[in-house]
Design a protein around this motif. Structure first.
Motif, mmCIF file in Angstrom:
data_model
loop_
_atom_site.group_PDB
_atom_site.id
_atom_site.type_symbol
_atom_site.label_atom_id
_atom_site.label_comp_id
_atom_site.label_asym_id
_atom_site.label_seq_id
_atom_site.Cartn_x
_atom_site.Cartn_y
_atom_site.Cartn_z
ATOM 1 N N ASP A 44 -13.755 0.866 5.809
ATOM 2 C CA ASP A 44 -12.353 1.219 5.267
ATOM 3 C C ASP A 44 -11.922 -0.062 4.474
ATOM 4 O O ASP A 44 -11.824 -1.090 4.933
ATOM 5 C CB ASP A 44 -11.751 1.626 6.370
ATOM 6 C CG ASP A 44 -10.143 2.342 6.098
ATOM 7 O OD1 ASP A 44 -10.101 2.381 4.763
ATOM 8 O OD2 ASP A 44 -9.494 2.637 6.939
ATOM 9 N N ASP A 45 -11.527 0.286 3.176
ATOM 10 C CA ASP A 45 -10.804 -0.849 2.573
ATOM 11 C C ASP A 45 -9.454 -0.462 2.318
ATOM 12 O O ASP A 45 -8.905 -1.197 1.440
ATOM 13 C CB ASP A 45 -11.676 -1.047 1.141
ATOM 14 C CG ASP A 45 -11.630 0.300 0.066
ATOM 15 O OD1 ASP A 45 -10.916 1.127 0.317
ATOM 16 O OD2 ASP A 45 -12.148 0.299 -0.955
ATOM 17 N N ARG A 46 -8.779 0.358 2.744
ATOM 18 C CA ARG A 46 -7.476 0.496 2.868
ATOM 19 C C ARG A 46 -6.588 -0.618 3.285
ATOM 20 O O ARG A 46 -7.138 -1.334 4.404
ATOM 21 C CB ARG A 46 -6.998 2.102 3.437
ATOM 22 C CG ARG A 46 -7.358 3.014 2.806
ATOM 23 C CD ARG A 46 -7.110 4.310 3.327
ATOM 24 N NE ARG A 46 -7.781 4.111 4.704
ATOM 25 C CZ ARG A 46 -7.573 5.285 5.668
ATOM 26 N NH1 ARG A 46 -6.853 6.155 5.715
ATOM 27 N NH2 ARG A 46 -8.345 5.072 6.831
ATOM 28 N N THR A 47 -5.471 -0.883 2.684
ATOM 29 C CA THR A 47 -4.661 -1.697 3.109
ATOM 30 C C THR A 47 -3.704 -1.561 4.189
ATOM 31 O O THR A 47 -3.494 -0.497 4.370
ATOM 32 C CB THR A 47 -3.764 -2.813 2.033
ATOM 33 O OG1 THR A 47 -3.163 -1.622 1.227
ATOM 34 C CG2 THR A 47 -4.870 -3.438 1.032
ATOM 35 N N MET A 90 -13.423 -6.970 -9.526
ATOM 36 C CA MET A 90 -12.195 -7.768 -10.451
ATOM 37 C C MET A 90 -11.070 -7.413 -9.489
ATOM 38 O O MET A 90 -10.182 -8.560 -9.619
ATOM 39 C CB MET A 90 -12.135 -7.001 -11.660
ATOM 40 C CG MET A 90 -13.022 -7.285 -12.639
ATOM 41 S SD MET A 90 -12.634 -6.485 -14.260
ATOM 42 C CE MET A 90 -14.114 -7.006 -15.150
ATOM 43 N N HIS A 91 -10.671 -6.682 -8.498
ATOM 44 C CA HIS A 91 -9.663 -6.630 -7.776
ATOM 45 C C HIS A 91 -9.699 -7.506 -6.633
ATOM 46 O O HIS A 91 -10.849 -7.416 -5.836
ATOM 47 C CB HIS A 91 -9.409 -5.113 -7.538
ATOM 48 C CG HIS A 91 -8.116 -4.765 -6.857
ATOM 49 N ND1 HIS A 91 -7.463 -5.236 -5.744
ATOM 50 C CD2 HIS A 91 -6.930 -4.310 -7.816
ATOM 51 C CE1 HIS A 91 -6.266 -4.703 -5.715
ATOM 52 N NE2 HIS A 91 -5.797 -4.299 -6.904
ATOM 53 N N GLU A 92 -8.662 -8.251 -6.060
ATOM 54 C CA GLU A 92 -8.555 -9.133 -5.181
ATOM 55 C C GLU A 92 -8.922 -8.532 -3.928
ATOM 56 O O GLU A 92 -9.514 -9.009 -3.003
ATOM 57 C CB GLU A 92 -7.392 -9.878 -5.203
ATOM 58 C CG GLU A 92 -6.955 -10.615 -6.189
ATOM 59 C CD GLU A 92 -8.194 -11.725 -6.632
ATOM 60 O OE1 GLU A 92 -8.328 -12.444 -5.786
ATOM 61 O OE2 GLU A 92 -9.131 -11.548 -7.627
ATOM 62 N N ALA A 93 -8.369 -7.237 -3.609
ATOM 63 C CA ALA A 93 -8.832 -6.377 -2.230
ATOM 64 C C ALA A 93 -10.473 -6.470 -2.076
ATOM 65 O O ALA A 93 -10.804 -6.457 -1.070
ATOM 66 C CB ALA A 93 -7.972 -5.176 -2.293
ATOM 67 N N SER A 148 -5.538 -7.418 4.254
ATOM 68 C CA SER A 148 -5.497 -6.979 5.436
ATOM 69 C C SER A 148 -6.648 -5.893 5.528
ATOM 70 O O SER A 148 -6.976 -5.967 6.898
ATOM 71 C CB SER A 148 -4.283 -5.801 5.464
ATOM 72 O OG SER A 148 -4.170 -4.972 4.524
ATOM 73 N N ALA A 149 -7.247 -5.520 4.835
ATOM 74 C CA ALA A 149 -8.679 -4.776 4.964
ATOM 75 C C ALA A 149 -9.592 -5.782 5.580
ATOM 76 O O ALA A 149 -10.530 -5.488 6.163
ATOM 77 C CB ALA A 149 -9.040 -4.045 3.552
ATOM 78 N N PHE A 150 -9.701 -7.110 4.842
ATOM 79 C CA PHE A 150 -10.685 -7.832 5.437
ATOM 80 C C PHE A 150 -10.406 -8.390 6.761
ATOM 81 O O PHE A 150 -11.301 -8.340 7.622
ATOM 82 C CB PHE A 150 -10.596 -9.243 4.409
ATOM 83 C CG PHE A 150 -11.192 -10.466 5.102
ATOM 84 C CD1 PHE A 150 -12.350 -10.560 5.065
ATOM 85 C CD2 PHE A 150 -10.434 -11.524 5.729
ATOM 86 C CE1 PHE A 150 -13.149 -11.521 5.383
ATOM 87 C CE2 PHE A 150 -11.176 -12.325 6.426
ATOM 88 C CZ PHE A 150 -12.531 -12.712 6.158
#
Length: 422
Positions: free
Chosen positions: A217-220, A198-201, A66-68
């Protein structure tokens, strides 16, 4: 135009039949001239960007992505963005403010790409070719995305951007063979992510970084509306006031990731002895029997069994009325994180397996709770043959196995710690 494209696709299919192989490089030789002739490789001056996102992944993956979606919209504020999605996930994505259109499609990306060809050709003929997409994005990273690389090319998009399989080489001492193959030749921009991601987000955002965009902003996020919240409140009718509401997520994408429901009951009973709690059991239709078991084993008025009863967005709304998530590594857990809830997550992956190339094989590393107050509950050691075999998630068994070692008392302790001693 469409008939001309279809004619060349059929020629490619016939060449593959005669060769006795499914050959993507033949697709490029056949289709590139006709794509150029029909104007698919030309950008119209002043024309609107048209972006196609190919994410035929599960619920949790799309929450992590969602951040993407948000950052892509920030990077291309005037673009018309279409998302291809699984039908179940499409219900969630319909309210995403960052895409203009959601197309639900029933393509199984776990199947060999050649099995998906008829569906992909139909999708292109009915919905994609007429759009003349300027670019496609695929943020998934695994062999399963080969069908998506194929579809990216077949869509006719000018630019095709996806995370490269070569990124795996940066995370392993040996790739075990050549991973970069003809499938990546279908892309215009294979993105090689650094091993530190390493994390998919975080990995999903990297294609934008690679293109030169900053991430604000990288929050989901998750999305639901007033109707969803109304239904949630109806489902939660009668919950006790001044009690802590705990979502108990008993579902998962595979049986090996499901903590025994009997142990969840033990943990819930122990929590009741220590404070004022109520529990909301969440899961899909496959867990209905487990939800009924929990309901029967617990004192009346302490459990609201919503397993198999709430639609996806309604489930998100239900979570928004609760204080904590306790449960398996599942999409609902990632929704809880996006809503800012503390989470206690039970994993099958043993602590001593989490060190085995975590950027590739560790689900605790790659799919950990993102930007949330969290406690990961893991067995200390892998059991039996799982000790010596390299397997994604650390446990090779198709049933609850290594995960069963975690005592219910650890769940109770994690909940109380997350609630600050309540």
């Amino acid at each position: 135009m469409m008939s001309n494209l279809m004619e060349h696709v059929r020629r490619w299919q016939e060449k593959c039949r005669l060769a006795g192989e499914f050959l993507p490089e033949l697709l490029m030789k056949e289709m590139e001239p006709v794509f150029r002739a029909e104007g698919y490789r030309e950008k119209l001056p002043g024309g609107q960007e048209k972006i196609l996102i190919l994410n035929l992944n599960a619920i949790g993956d799309n929450i992590l992505y969602s951040a993407f979606y948000r950052e892509l919209r920030r990077a291309y504020p005037r673009a018309f963005i279409t998302l291809l999605s699984k039908p179940l996930v499409a219900q969630m994505m319909e309210l995403c403010p960052y895409v203009n259109r959601v197309l639900p499609v029933k393509i199984d990306i776990t199947a060999p790409p050649e099995r998906n060809v008829p569906l992909m050709i139909q999708l292109c003929a009915e919905a994609l070719w007429k759009e003349h997409y300027t670019m496609t994005f695929c943020t998934q990273w695994s062999d399963e995305k080969r069908s998506l690389n194929f579809l990216s090319y077949l869509s006719g998009a000018q630019e095709r951007i996806a995370i490269s399989d070569s990124s795996i080489k940066a995370c392993l001492p040996s790739s075990g063979g050549e991973l970069l193959d003809q499938w990546e030749n279908l892309l215009t921009h294979p993105v090689i992510t650094p091993p530190s991601l390493m994390h998919e987000a975080g990995r999903a955002l990297y294609p934008l970084v690679d293109l030169g965009f900053d991430i604000a902003d990288d929050r989901t996020e998750v999305w639901f509306d007033g109707r969803d919240d109304f239904l949630a409140q109806q489902l939660l009718t009668g919950v006790p006031e001044n009690a802590v509401g705990i979502a108990v997520g008993i579902g998962a994408g595979g049986a090996g990731r499901k903590y025994p429901v009997e142990k969840y009951v033990q943990a819930m009973q122990q929590l009741l002895a220590q404070g004022k709690f109520f529990f909301v059991a969440l899961g899909g239709a496959a867990e209905r029997a487990d939800g009924q078991f929990i309901e029967k084993q617990m004192p009346q008025g302490t459990v609201w069994n919503l397993v198999g009863r709430a639609e996806l967005r309604t489930t998100f709304a239900v979570l928004s009325h609760l204080q904590l998530y306790l449960g398996n590594d599942t999409g609902i857990m990632h929704a809880a994180c996006a809503l800012g809830m503390p989470v206690a997550v039970v994993y099958r992956e043993a602590v001593d397996k989490s060190k085995d190339f975590p950027g590739v094989f560790s689900e605790v590393t790659r799919f950990a709770p993102w930007r949330a107050k969290a406690i990961a509950l893991q067995p200390e050691h892998a059991l039996g043959a799982c000790r010596d075999e390299l397997a994604y998630g650390g446990c090779r068994e198709p049933k609850a196995h290594c995960i069963c070692q975690i005592p219910s008392e650890e769940l109770v302790e994690a909940v109380l710690r997350l609630l600050g001693g309540k």
